[in-house]
Scaffold this active site. Structure first.
Site, mmCIF file in Angstrom:
data_model
loop_
_atom_site.group_PDB
_atom_site.id
_atom_site.type_symbol
_atom_site.label_atom_id
_atom_site.label_comp_id
_atom_site.label_asym_id
_atom_site.label_seq_id
_atom_site.Cartn_x
_atom_site.Cartn_y
_atom_site.Cartn_z
ATOM 1 N N GLU A 110 14.907 2.964 18.382
ATOM 2 C CA GLU A 110 13.871 2.015 18.791
ATOM 3 C C GLU A 110 14.360 0.594 19.026
ATOM 4 O OE1 GLU A 110 10.564 2.351 16.065
ATOM 5 O OE2 GLU A 110 10.109 4.382 16.741
ATOM 6 N N GLU A 149 9.967 11.218 17.400
ATOM 7 C CA GLU A 149 9.089 10.819 16.286
ATOM 8 C C GLU A 149 7.647 10.890 16.750
ATOM 9 O OE1 GLU A 149 9.719 7.048 14.261
ATOM 10 O OE2 GLU A 149 11.880 7.366 14.280
HETATM 11 C C1 FCB Z 1 8.859 4.079 13.658
HETATM 12 C C2 FCB Z 1 10.146 4.012 12.875
HETATM 13 C C3 FCB Z 1 10.126 4.783 11.592
HETATM 14 C C4 FCB Z 1 8.779 4.700 10.891
HETATM 15 C C5 FCB Z 1 7.674 5.016 11.865
HETATM 16 C C6 FCB Z 1 6.309 5.005 11.252
HETATM 17 O O1 FCB Z 1 8.742 2.947 14.463
HETATM 18 O O2 FCB Z 1 11.224 4.492 13.647
HETATM 19 O O3 FCB Z 1 11.184 4.303 10.798
HETATM 20 O O4 FCB Z 1 8.642 3.466 10.319
HETATM 21 O O5 FCB Z 1 7.690 4.118 12.929
#
Ligand code: FCB
Length: 451
Positions: A176, A361
Site C-alpha cells: 500500500e 486484502e
Molecule cells: C490495510 C493494511 C493492513 C490493515 C488493514 C485493515 O490498509 O494493509 O495492515 O491495517 O488495512
C-alpha cells in the site's frame, strides 16, 4: 446488516471458483509478531506509538499477538482452515536492526523457519518486504523523504531474496504505497506522522522508486512472481455538483491512480501534479523507467468507498470526506462490495492488461466477543460472501483474477487505532494471547475443504 445477516455459512465453496483459484489469509509483521522479541531493531512505529496522542491508549506492537513465539500454532490455523496461501510480511527492522549493514541472524532464522513451516503445511508463501515497520535508524536519515531509501531498500530486498527467495511463491516489495506516502506524510495518521507537502511529494515518488529497485534486485537473483500491491477506495462525489465530482476525481487520482500509473504508464496524474509538482524531487521523470520495471501480477487491497466533497479552502487538495449512508464496519468504513469488482475490472482494463490479479486484502473489523468459548461474527461472513460474489462476477467476465486473501488471520494491532478493531478470523485474547477460531473461520473451513 443486510437481509442475510445472521447466516453462519459461506455462499460458496471452492468448487464455485476455477481450479487454479487460490484462497489465502494475510497478516503483517508489526501487527502480530511482537517487536520486542528476537533482536528486532526499533522501527518508526515504536517511536510513533511512544509519542503521546498518536495511537489509541498509547498502544504499540511490542507484544502484539506474540506470533514470534506462537507462529507454529498460527500456521496450523491457516492450514487447518483449508487455505492455499499465506500472505505475511518481513520486518525490515527485524532483519536489519540498523536498516543497513549488520543483519540480525536470529531475525533471518525466524523467517526461514516460518517459510519452511508454511511449506510443511502445504501453504504457498506470499511475502511482503515492507508493511510499514521502517527501521528507526533510517527514519533518522529522513526515511521515505530521502532518495537513498531506494538503494537501502534494494539491498534489504537482496538480502531477503538470497535467504528465502528459493521458497517464496510470490513476493511484493511494498504494501500500500498510498499509506506509506500520503497517509503517513500528508495526513499524519501513520508513522512518521508528518503533515508536510514536500515530505509527501518525495515519499509518493521514492516509494515507487524503491519498489522498482527492489523488483530489479530480486529479478537479478532469479526470483519469480514479483508483484505490486496497491490499495483502492471507491471515490464517489458527495452530491451531483460539478465541484463534488471534481473533488472525487482528484481523490481517485491521488489514492487510486498515482501509484499504478507510475508503474504501468510511466506518468503521474496531471491533477495531482497540479498540487505536488513544486515539491517533487528534481528530475523525477527520469526515474520512470526504474519505477516501471515489469511486474508479474497486481494485488488489490480493498475495503470501502468514500464520499468526497470540496472543503471550500481552495488549498490543494481542497477536499474532504463526508459521512455516507451505507452500513459501516467497526472502522466506520462503509460496506460497498461493488467497489471491489469495479477496481478488479479497472486494473485489468487500464493497467495489468491480462496479468494475473489477486485481491490481496479484504475484510472487516467487528466488535467480536468470546462467549462460552465461541465467537459469533455473522457480519463478517456476510461481508465475505458479498465481496466474493463480486470477485466471482469479474471471473465470469474473463478477468484473470487468480486469488483472494482475507485480512486478517488474527485480531491484531490495527496501527493508530490499537487493539480494539478486530479484523481476525481468529479471536485473540490480548491478556492471555489465547487464540479462538471465530464462526467465520469455521464457515471458511467448511467452504474450502468441502468435497
Ligand atoms: C490495510 C493494511 C493492513 C490493515 C488493514 C485493515 O490498509 O494493509 O495492515 O491495517 O488495512
Amino acid at each position: 446488516m443486510g437481509e442475510r445477516a445472521g447466516r453462519q455459512a459461506m455462499d460458496y465453496t471452492r468448487a464455485d471458483f476455477p481450479a487454479d483459484f487460490r484462497f489465502g489469509v494475510a497478516t503483517s509483521s508489526y501487527q502480530i509478531e511482537g517487536a520486542r522479541f528476537g533482536g528486532c531493531g526499533p522501527s518508526h512505529w515504536d517511536t510513533f506509538a511512544a509519542t503521546p496522542g498518536n495511537t489509541a491508549r498509547g498502544e504499540d506492537g511490542a507484544t502484539a499477538c506474540d506470533h514470534y513465539h506462537r507462529w507454529a500454532e498460527d500456521l496450523d490455523l491457516v492450514g487447518r482452515a483449508g487455505f492455499d496461501c499465506y500472505r505475511f510480511s518481513i520486518s525490515w527492522a527485524r532483519v536489519l536492526p540498523e536498516g543497513a549493514g549488520q543483519a540480525n541472524a536470529e531475525g533471518l532464522d525466524f523467517y526461514d523457519r516460518l517459510v519452511d513451516g508454511m511449506l510443511e503445511r502445504g501453504l504457498k508463501p506470499f511475502a511482503t518486504l515492507y508493511h510499514w515497520d521502517l527501521p528507526a535508524a533510517l527514519a533518522d536519515l529522513g526515511g521515505w523523504r530521502n532518495r537513498d531509501i531506494a538503494h537501502w531498500f534494494a539491498d534489504y530486498a537482496e538480502l531477503v531474496g538470497r535467504r528465502l527467495g528459493d521458497r517464496l511463491a510470490a513476493t511484493v516489495p511494498v504494501n500500500e504505497p498510498w499509506c506509506v506516502a500520503w497517509l503517513s506524510h500528508f495526513l499524519g495518521e501513520h508513522a512518521p506522522g508528518l503533515r508536510d507537502i514536500r515530505a509527501t511529494a518525495r515519499a509518493m515518488h521514492h516509494v515507487l522508486l524503491a519498489h522498482g529497485r527492489a523488483i530489479s534486485a530480486m529479478r537479478a537473483l532469479g526470483m519469480r512472481n514479483l508483484g505490486l500491491i496497491t490499495n483502492f477506495e471507491y471515490a464517489a462525489p458527495a452530491d451531483e455538483s460539478a465541484e463534488a465530482r471534481a473533488a472525487a476525481r482528484l481523490y481517485d487520482a491521488i489514492y487510486n491512480r498515482w501509484f499504478i500509473e507510475g508503474v504501468f504508464k510511466k506518468s503521474y496524474p496531471q491533477e495531482v501534479l497540479a498540487g505536488l509538482a513544486p515539491h517533487m524531487p528534481d528530475g523525477y521523470e527520469d526515474d520512470f523507467d526504474t519505477i516501471a520495471t515489469p511486474v508479474d501480477w497486481v494485488g488489490i487491497n480493498y475495503y470501502t468507498r468514500k464520499l468526497i466533497a470540496p472543503d471550500g479552502t481552495g488549498q490543494f487538495p481542497a477536499l474532504k470526506e463526508v459521512e455516507g449512508s451505507l452500513p459501516k464496519t467497526l472502522m466506520d468504513w462503509e460496506i460497498h462490495p461493488e467497489g471491489l469488482s469495479f477496481f478488479i475490472r479497472r486494473v485489468n482494463r487500464e493497467y495489468a492488461k491480462g496479468l494475473p490479479i489477486y485481491v490481496t486484502e479484504n475484510g472487516m473489523a467487528s466488535p467480536d466477543r468470546l462467549v462460552d468459548g465461541s465467537v459469533a461474527d455473522p457480519d463478517r461472513i456476510e461481508f465475505l460472501n458479498r465481496h466474493l460474489a463480486e470477485a466471482r462476477r469479474t471471473i465470469d467476465d474473463g478477468v484473470p483474477l487468480k486469488g483472494y486473501f482475507i485480512w486478517s488471520l488474527l485480531d491484531n494491532y490495527e496501527w493508530a487505532l490499537g487493539y480494539e478493531k478486530r479484523f481476525g478470523l481468529v479471536h485473540v485474547d490480548f491478556d492471555t494471547l489465547a487464540r479462538t477460531p471465530k464462526a467465520s473461520w469455521h464457515a471458511l473451513r467448511a467452504a474450502l475443504t468441502a468435497g
